[in-house]
Design a protein around this motif. Sequence first.
Motif, PDB file in Angstrom:
ATOM      1  N   MET A   1       0.894  -1.179   0.172  1.00 55.06           N
ATOM      2  CA  MET A   1       0.074   0.002   0.045  1.00 55.06           C
ATOM      3  C   MET A   1       0.880   1.311  -0.256  1.00 55.06           C
ATOM      4  O   MET A   1       0.518   2.295  -0.465  1.00 55.06           O
ATOM      5  CB  MET A   1      -0.811   0.203   1.284  1.00 55.06           C
ATOM      6  CG  MET A   1      -2.300  -1.155   1.133  1.00 55.06           C
ATOM      7  SD  MET A   1      -3.402  -0.759   2.455  1.00 55.06           S
ATOM      8  CE  MET A   1      -2.390  -1.019   4.019  1.00 55.06           C
TER       9      MET A   1
ATOM     10  N   HIS B   1      -8.037   8.112  -6.789  1.00 55.30           N
ATOM     11  CA  HIS B   1      -7.637   6.892  -6.354  1.00 55.30           C
ATOM     12  C   HIS B   1      -7.118   6.869  -4.731  1.00 55.30           C
ATOM     13  O   HIS B   1      -7.288   6.155  -3.803  1.00 55.30           O
ATOM     14  CB  HIS B   1      -6.571   6.282  -7.160  1.00 55.30           C
ATOM     15  CG  HIS B   1      -7.289   5.752  -8.268  1.00 55.30           C
ATOM     16  ND1 HIS B   1      -8.257   4.659  -8.475  1.00 55.30           N
ATOM     17  CD2 HIS B   1      -7.165   6.249  -9.813  1.00 55.30           C
ATOM     18  CE1 HIS B   1      -8.515   4.391  -9.609  1.00 55.30           C
ATOM     19  NE2 HIS B   1      -7.964   5.476 -10.403  1.00 55.30           N
TER      20      HIS B   1
ATOM     21  N   TRP C   1      -8.832   5.313  -1.082  1.00 53.19           N
ATOM     22  CA  TRP C   1      -8.071   4.580  -0.076  1.00 53.19           C
ATOM     23  C   TRP C   1      -8.492   5.409   1.305  1.00 53.19           C
ATOM     24  O   TRP C   1      -8.340   4.583   2.192  1.00 53.19           O
ATOM     25  CB  TRP C   1      -6.754   4.558  -0.467  1.00 53.19           C
ATOM     26  CG  TRP C   1      -5.884   3.883   0.638  1.00 53.19           C
ATOM     27  CD1 TRP C   1      -5.527   2.534   0.719  1.00 53.19           C
ATOM     28  CD2 TRP C   1      -5.047   4.257   1.717  1.00 53.19           C
ATOM     29  NE1 TRP C   1      -4.634   2.258   1.647  1.00 53.19           N
ATOM     30  CE2 TRP C   1      -4.489   3.405   2.349  1.00 53.19           C
ATOM     31  CE3 TRP C   1      -4.946   5.569   2.153  1.00 53.19           C
ATOM     32  CZ2 TRP C   1      -3.718   3.773   3.322  1.00 53.19           C
ATOM     33  CZ3 TRP C   1      -4.174   6.067   3.409  1.00 53.19           C
ATOM     34  CH2 TRP C   1      -3.675   4.779   4.075  1.00 53.19           C
TER      35      TRP C   1
ATOM     36  N   LEU D   1      -9.515  -2.232   4.775  1.00 58.62           N
ATOM     37  CA  LEU D   1      -8.497  -1.524   4.167  1.00 58.62           C
ATOM     38  C   LEU D   1      -7.499  -2.423   3.647  1.00 58.62           C
ATOM     39  O   LEU D   1      -7.127  -3.436   4.126  1.00 58.62           O
ATOM     40  CB  LEU D   1      -7.671  -0.444   5.383  1.00 58.62           C
ATOM     41  CG  LEU D   1      -6.810   0.344   4.720  1.00 58.62           C
ATOM     42  CD1 LEU D   1      -7.451   1.358   3.581  1.00 58.62           C
ATOM     43  CD2 LEU D   1      -6.036   1.246   5.749  1.00 58.62           C
TER      44      LEU D   1
ATOM     45  N   SER E   1      -8.398  -1.021  -2.012  1.00 58.97           N
ATOM     46  CA  SER E   1      -8.943   0.324  -1.747  1.00 58.97           C
ATOM     47  C   SER E   1      -8.793   1.436  -2.542  1.00 58.97           C
ATOM     48  O   SER E   1      -9.467   2.264  -2.590  1.00 58.97           O
ATOM     49  CB  SER E   1      -8.617   0.563  -0.102  1.00 58.97           C
ATOM     50  OG  SER E   1      -9.346  -0.662   0.730  1.00 58.97           O
ATOM     51  N   PHE E   2      -7.650   1.492  -3.079  1.00 58.22           N
ATOM     52  CA  PHE E   2      -7.136   2.251  -3.927  1.00 58.22           C
ATOM     53  C   PHE E   2      -8.268   2.482  -5.521  1.00 58.22           C
ATOM     54  O   PHE E   2      -8.219   3.217  -6.061  1.00 58.22           O
ATOM     55  CB  PHE E   2      -5.744   2.183  -4.453  1.00 58.22           C
ATOM     56  CG  PHE E   2      -4.761   2.655  -3.480  1.00 58.22           C
ATOM     57  CD1 PHE E   2      -4.656   4.256  -3.303  1.00 58.22           C
ATOM     58  CD2 PHE E   2      -3.973   1.771  -2.660  1.00 58.22           C
ATOM     59  CE1 PHE E   2      -3.808   4.337  -2.273  1.00 58.22           C
ATOM     60  CE2 PHE E   2      -3.167   2.189  -1.798  1.00 58.22           C
ATOM     61  CZ  PHE E   2      -2.977   3.401  -1.649  1.00 58.22           C
TER      62      PHE E   2
END
Length: 213
Positions: free
Chosen positions: A1, A39, A43, A54, A58-59
């Motif tokens: 992430m 994006h 997130w 998460l 999530s992006f």
Amino acid sequence: MVAIGWGLGLVFGAGVAVVFMAPSWLNFALLGISMSVFHMWEWLFVALKRPHDLSGHSFLLDHSTEYTIAWGFCITEYLVERYFFPGLKQHTNLTLLGFSIVAAGQFLRTLSMATAGANFNHCIEEDKRDDHKLVTTGIYGVLRHPSYMGWFWWCVAMQIMLANPISSLAFAVVAWKFFSERIQYEEQTLIEQFGNAYQEYRKKTRTGIPFIA
């Protein structure tokens, strides 16, 4: 992430730099800025409101194979047309019009997600949670799918901003088909979960997407 976040941050920073250093690439720079903001917000929302969900997904960068192909095509169209027809990409008024709609679409999606809070989910929830509430206040008092409306106009306006004639038409058709099918399925799920309350709510609101009542 972390790597994805840094990557989006670099795209945003590069976009801002290009706006000031290479204004002839303004619309392409605004593409990078808009994409990174969109994006990153997706997130951040999950991190704030649904931290248990998460993940790197999530992006929404890996939304679907079709999503990736579509954006690859639009960037390719822009670069090819810019090479052969450079004047096509220099319409500042068209760029600003497209970007204004992009910004409005982003604002609408952000507002709708913030209003729904933890009731908002990137995935359609087929099983009703005990704490899942039907949100009918704020922007949802007028539009029942404001996040979809925002996303629809965001992605279509992006092609207007880039002066991409082929992608403008293609994105409008494909995005409309996607949201039409998704809304139909999601609303059937919501009727099963909330019954008459959702049916009454649906009668009073619109989707904000053309030809989807």
